[in-house]
Write a protein that holds these residues in place. Sequence first.
Motif, PDB file in Angstrom:
ATOM      1  N   CYS A  43       0.856  -1.189   0.000  1.00 18.72           N
ATOM      2  CA  CYS A  43       0.000   0.000   0.000  1.00 18.72           C
ATOM      3  C   CYS A  43       0.891   1.236   0.000  1.00 18.72           C
ATOM      4  CB  CYS A  43      -0.893  -0.024   1.234  1.00 18.72           C
ATOM      5  SG  CYS A  43      -1.770   1.511   1.503  1.00 18.72           S
ATOM      6  N   CYS A  46       0.225   3.214   3.697  1.00 18.04           N
ATOM      7  CA  CYS A  46       0.647   2.650   4.984  1.00 18.04           C
ATOM      8  C   CYS A  46       1.756   1.612   4.830  1.00 18.04           C
ATOM      9  CB  CYS A  46      -0.544   2.050   5.729  1.00 18.04           C
ATOM     10  SG  CYS A  46      -1.285   0.638   4.905  1.00 18.04           S
ATOM     11  N   CYS A  56      -7.050  -0.840   0.296  1.00 20.73           N
ATOM     12  CA  CYS A  56      -6.196  -1.360   1.371  1.00 20.73           C
ATOM     13  C   CYS A  56      -7.061  -1.569   2.608  1.00 20.73           C
ATOM     14  CB  CYS A  56      -5.076  -0.380   1.662  1.00 20.73           C
ATOM     15  SG  CYS A  56      -4.112  -0.842   3.110  1.00 20.73           S
ATOM     16  N   ASN A  58      -6.046  -2.147   5.559  1.00 18.59           N
ATOM     17  CA  ASN A  58      -5.430  -1.620   6.770  1.00 18.59           C
ATOM     18  C   ASN A  58      -5.786  -0.152   6.979  1.00 18.59           C
ATOM     19  OD1 ASN A  58      -3.614  -1.801   9.041  1.00 18.59           O
ATOM     20  ND2 ASN A  58      -2.303  -0.440   7.844  1.00 18.59           N
ATOM     21  N   CYS A  59      -5.660   0.664   5.909  1.00 21.02           N
ATOM     22  CA  CYS A  59      -5.921   2.096   6.067  1.00 21.02           C
ATOM     23  C   CYS A  59      -7.181   2.545   5.328  1.00 21.02           C
ATOM     24  CB  CYS A  59      -4.711   2.909   5.612  1.00 21.02           C
ATOM     25  SG  CYS A  59      -4.316   2.719   3.870  1.00 21.02           S
TER      26      CYS A  59
END
Length: 107
Positions: A43, A46, A56, A58-59
């Motif tokens: 990504c 991040c 993504c 995660n973020c």
Amino acid sequence: MFFLILFDIIGNNMAVPKRRKTSSRRDQRRMHLFLKSPALTFCPKCKKPARPHTVCLNCGYYNGKEIIDVLGKLTKKERKKREKEMKATEKREKTEKPLTMEELSKK
Ligand SMILES: [Zn+2]
């Protein structure tokens, strides 16, 4: 006649393999049966591994825009932890400069 029909139903009329397949043949057949590891990129926001052409997880960013409100889905405790992590990665990015060739050779 009735017995003949009964014999037909009970009797084994299924197709039956003539020969036992060797373990080698079996394994050759199964050679292509395996799980492929998913293609992963990093990504750009991040820096965590993420699937290409996908938001993504995660973020929650894709193409520079926030698509998913990741923090909104977390509990208060988890959110604090995640915010801390994000700040840490941002700080690291600012302080870390890309290594020159000399520095790399020392490493
Ligand atoms: Zn990300």
